[in-house]
Design a protein around this motif. Structure first.
Motif, PDB file in Angstrom:
ATOM      1  N   SER A   1      -3.571  50.376  23.640  1.00 55.88           N
ATOM      2  CA  SER A   1      -4.436  50.843  24.910  1.00 55.88           C
ATOM      3  C   SER A   1      -5.875  50.700  24.320  1.00 55.88           C
ATOM      4  CB  SER A   1      -4.186  52.784  24.036  1.00 55.88           C
ATOM      5  OG  SER A   1      -4.983  53.616  24.831  1.00 55.88           O
ATOM      6  N   VAL A   2      -6.116  50.817  22.810  1.00 51.64           N
ATOM      7  CA  VAL A   2      -7.400  50.310  21.969  1.00 51.64           C
ATOM      8  C   VAL A   2      -8.062  49.771  22.549  1.00 51.64           C
ATOM      9  CG1 VAL A   2      -8.503  50.426  20.172  1.00 51.64           C
ATOM     10  CG2 VAL A   2      -6.671  52.396  20.407  1.00 51.64           C
ATOM     11  N   ARG A   3      -6.801  48.220  23.043  1.00 56.44           N
ATOM     12  CA  ARG A   3      -7.414  47.135  23.804  1.00 56.44           C
ATOM     13  C   ARG A   3      -8.263  47.046  24.280  1.00 56.44           C
ATOM     14  NH1 ARG A   3      -2.468  42.249  23.123  1.00 56.44           N
ATOM     15  NH2 ARG A   3      -1.942  43.496  24.516  1.00 56.44           N
ATOM     16  N   ALA A   4      -6.560  47.922  25.050  1.00 58.31           N
ATOM     17  CA  ALA A   4      -7.333  47.825  26.642  1.00 58.31           C
ATOM     18  C   ALA A   4      -8.692  48.231  27.454  1.00 58.31           C
ATOM     19  CB  ALA A   4      -5.789  48.975  27.670  1.00 58.31           C
ATOM     20  N   ASN A   5      -8.797  48.940  25.895  1.00 58.38           N
ATOM     21  CA  ASN A   5     -10.484  50.053  26.739  1.00 58.38           C
ATOM     22  C   ASN A   5     -11.048  48.907  25.939  1.00 58.38           C
ATOM     23  OD1 ASN A   5     -11.511  52.413  27.402  1.00 58.38           O
ATOM     24  ND2 ASN A   5     -12.584  52.461  25.225  1.00 58.38           N
ATOM     25  N   TYR A   6     -11.424  48.073  25.301  1.00 57.19           N
ATOM     26  CA  TYR A   6     -11.914  46.826  24.544  1.00 57.19           C
ATOM     27  C   TYR A   6     -11.920  46.677  25.772  1.00 57.19           C
ATOM     28  CZ  TYR A   6     -14.549  43.326  22.243  1.00 57.19           C
ATOM     29  OH  TYR A   6     -15.078  42.228  21.920  1.00 57.19           O
ATOM     30  N   ASN A   7     -10.858  45.643  26.305  1.00 57.34           N
ATOM     31  CA  ASN A   7     -11.246  44.267  27.257  1.00 57.34           C
ATOM     32  C   ASN A   7     -12.090  44.695  28.486  1.00 57.34           C
ATOM     33  OD1 ASN A   7     -10.271  42.765  25.659  1.00 57.34           O
ATOM     34  ND2 ASN A   7      -7.807  43.089  26.136  1.00 57.34           N
ATOM     35  N   ARG A   8     -12.195  46.379  28.680  1.00 60.28           N
ATOM     36  CA  ARG A   8     -12.176  46.503  29.975  1.00 60.28           C
ATOM     37  C   ARG A   8     -13.994  47.176  29.258  1.00 60.28           C
ATOM     38  NH1 ARG A   8      -8.193  50.351  30.793  1.00 60.28           N
ATOM     39  NH2 ARG A   8      -9.643  52.378  29.252  1.00 60.28           N
ATOM     40  N   ILE A   9     -14.467  47.571  29.294  1.00 61.62           N
ATOM     41  CA  ILE A   9     -15.690  47.837  28.356  1.00 61.62           C
ATOM     42  C   ILE A   9     -15.649  47.075  26.228  1.00 61.62           C
ATOM     43  CG2 ILE A   9     -17.797  49.295  27.933  1.00 61.62           C
ATOM     44  CD1 ILE A   9     -16.476  50.676  29.849  1.00 61.62           C
ATOM     45  N   PRO A  10     -16.310  45.703  26.642  1.00 61.32           N
ATOM     46  CA  PRO A  10     -16.221  45.456  25.001  1.00 61.32           C
ATOM     47  C   PRO A  10     -17.464  46.595  23.829  1.00 61.32           C
ATOM     48  CG  PRO A  10     -16.619  43.467  26.473  1.00 61.32           C
ATOM     49  CD  PRO A  10     -16.613  45.140  27.626  1.00 61.32           C
ATOM     50  N   ASN A  11     -16.737  46.643  22.968  1.00 63.13           N
ATOM     51  CA  ASN A  11     -17.436  48.096  22.289  1.00 63.13           C
ATOM     52  C   ASN A  11     -17.855  47.595  21.082  1.00 63.13           C
ATOM     53  OD1 ASN A  11     -15.505  50.173  21.300  1.00 63.13           O
ATOM     54  ND2 ASN A  11     -15.327  49.868  23.008  1.00 63.13           N
ATOM     55  N   GLY A  12     -18.418  48.470  19.873  1.00 61.18           N
ATOM     56  CA  GLY A  12     -17.889  48.467  18.242  1.00 61.18           C
ATOM     57  C   GLY A  12     -16.859  48.771  17.742  1.00 61.18           C
ATOM     58  N   ALA A  13     -16.833  50.258  18.322  1.00 61.04           N
ATOM     59  CA  ALA A  13     -15.736  50.894  17.712  1.00 61.04           C
ATOM     60  C   ALA A  13     -13.726  51.104  18.073  1.00 61.04           C
ATOM     61  CB  ALA A  13     -16.089  52.549  18.770  1.00 61.04           C
ATOM     62  N   ASP A  14     -13.782  49.991  19.755  1.00 57.18           N
ATOM     63  CA  ASP A  14     -12.857  49.453  19.309  1.00 57.18           C
ATOM     64  C   ASP A  14     -12.769  48.646  19.316  1.00 57.18           C
ATOM     65  OD1 ASP A  14     -11.954  51.479  21.018  1.00 57.18           O
ATOM     66  OD2 ASP A  14     -12.957  50.531  23.172  1.00 57.18           O
ATOM     67  N   LEU A  15     -13.336  47.484  18.471  1.00 52.43           N
ATOM     68  CA  LEU A  15     -13.203  46.253  18.057  1.00 52.43           C
ATOM     69  C   LEU A  15     -12.667  46.462  16.270  1.00 52.43           C
ATOM     70  CD1 LEU A  15     -13.247  42.930  17.848  1.00 52.43           C
ATOM     71  CD2 LEU A  15     -15.821  43.655  17.440  1.00 52.43           C
ATOM     72  N   LEU A  16     -13.746  47.308  15.855  1.00 55.46           N
ATOM     73  CA  LEU A  16     -13.205  47.986  14.306  1.00 55.46           C
ATOM     74  C   LEU A  16     -11.934  48.052  13.850  1.00 55.46           C
ATOM     75  CD1 LEU A  16     -14.343  48.676  12.038  1.00 55.46           C
ATOM     76  CD2 LEU A  16     -14.960  51.237  12.722  1.00 55.46           C
ATOM     77  N   TYR A  17     -11.250  48.841  15.483  1.00 55.73           N
ATOM     78  CA  TYR A  17     -10.144  49.985  14.961  1.00 55.73           C
ATOM     79  C   TYR A  17      -9.063  47.709  15.142  1.00 55.73           C
ATOM     80  CZ  TYR A  17      -5.118  51.708  15.426  1.00 55.73           C
ATOM     81  OH  TYR A  17      -4.041  51.759  15.501  1.00 55.73           O
ATOM     82  N   LEU A  18      -8.909  47.564  16.278  1.00 57.89           N
ATOM     83  CA  LEU A  18      -8.169  46.177  16.590  1.00 57.89           C
ATOM     84  C   LEU A  18      -8.661  44.651  15.773  1.00 57.89           C
ATOM     85  CD1 LEU A  18      -9.703  45.903  19.866  1.00 57.89           C
ATOM     86  CD2 LEU A  18      -7.304  46.023  19.456  1.00 57.89           C
ATOM     87  N   CYS A  19      -9.569  44.642  14.584  1.00 59.92           N
ATOM     88  CA  CYS A  19      -9.758  44.067  13.595  1.00 59.92           C
ATOM     89  C   CYS A  19      -8.542  44.332  12.389  1.00 59.92           C
ATOM     90  CB  CYS A  19     -11.055  43.521  13.125  1.00 59.92           C
ATOM     91  SG  CYS A  19     -11.975  43.712  13.703  1.00 59.92           S
TER      92      CYS A  19
END
Length: 304
Positions: A122-140
């Motif tokens: 879910s977080v990855r899908a949101n990041y891929n829709r709109i790349p942002n730091g908050a999602d990238l942080l969790y994905l990392c």
């Protein structure tokens, strides 16, 4: 045999920003904020030992996960990267650390609601829709092997969820507090490396850790990165009296392969090889198989 010390590092730390003991052994700073391919935090003490004894502003134009910056904890630094979501993380750490904690906790809470795999997707899908730091942080923190990889044609982040559980918000919050203190001297900028390096003046130090052409083509921006353009920027810095240290491909397969890099004659005054252990990227590609034959050494090139 060359004997290396941490004396250079100690002279660059201030008591109010990063207190260290004056006597006895210094415990290496190994607490990571982000997981990132090519992270140099394990080797930072050794890399720093090659830095000039005195310099003015510290520049790190390929910031990534900031391993060297975090260990060095300089009084004044310009830390930059061309990857906007990544710089958003660092700017939030610097200016709104409590918001960074909140962003991580909100995404971590999805695990209890959706399960680890679905929460991650879910977080990855949101990041891929709109790349942002908050999602990238969790994905990392939650992706497989800590390898954040991107498709070349559209920048789609494709790494699956990791087999490990991401660290808890309480543990992450402690890391945020530590890194907030250690990076207070830094200004975080979304900049192309050449533009960042143009700001360096005589007596400043630039440490470059660019994407490695031999092994890191899946990383953000690596596909279009020009090593020759970096060499041009290094030459311009050297001509202005700026100290430059460059980490680049060295040896792979436990020394059986020397990466062939066309290094301009006369640009660097010396080189060294830094043992970085077993390849994190190869661990991801081999899915847990033995890595005994995949020890890596980086080449460290210096203009002084």
């Amino acid at each position: 045999m060359l004997v290396l010390t941490n004396n250079h590092q100690l002279e660059l730390l201030t008591d109010d920003i990063a207190p260290v003991p004056k006597l006895g052994k210094i415990k290496p700073f190994r607490t990571q904020l982000l997981k990132w391919i090519g992270n140099k935090q394990q080797q930072a003490d050794l890399i720093i030992s090659f830095f000039p004894k005195q310099f003015n502003t510290y520049f790190e134009p390929f910031l990534g996960s900031g391993g060297v910056l975090g260990v060095l904890a300089p009084k004044k630094a310009v830390a930059s990267d061309t990857f906007a979501p990544l710089i958003q993380i660092w700017q939030t750490l610097h200016n709104h650390k409590e918001l960074l904690k909140k962003q991580y906790a909100e995404r971590y809470a999805l695990i209890a609601q959706l399960g680890k795999k679905t929460a991650y997707e879910s977080v990855r899908a949101n990041y891929n829709r709109i790349p942002n730091g908050a999602d990238l942080l969790y994905l990392c923190r939650a992706c497989y092997g800590g390898v954040v990889r991107f498709r070349k044609n559209d920048g789609y982040m494709s790494t699956p969820v990791g087999i490990h559980d991401p660290i808890t918000p309480d543990s992450f919050n402690k890391r945020v507090d530590i890194w907030h203190i250690r990076t207070q001297g830094a200004c975080f900028l979304h900049l192309d490396f050449a533009e960042a390096m143009k700001q360096a003046k005589e007596g400043d130090l630039v440490y470059c850790d660019p994407p490695y052409s031999d092994s890191q083509a899946i990383l953000y921006g690596a596909q279009t990165f020009s090593l020759q353009r970096l060499f041009n920027s290094i030459a311009a810095c050297k001509a202005r009296g700026v100290f430059v240290v460059l980490s680049i491909d060295g040896t792979k397969y436990s020394g059986r392969k020397l990466c062939n890099i066309a290094i301009p004659n006369g640009l660097f005054e010396r080189e060294a090889f830094i043992n970085v252990g077993r390849s994190m990227l190869k661990r991801f590609q081999m899915d847990g198989k033995s890595l005994e034959n995949h020890e890596v050494r980086d080449r460290l090139l210096l203009t002084f």
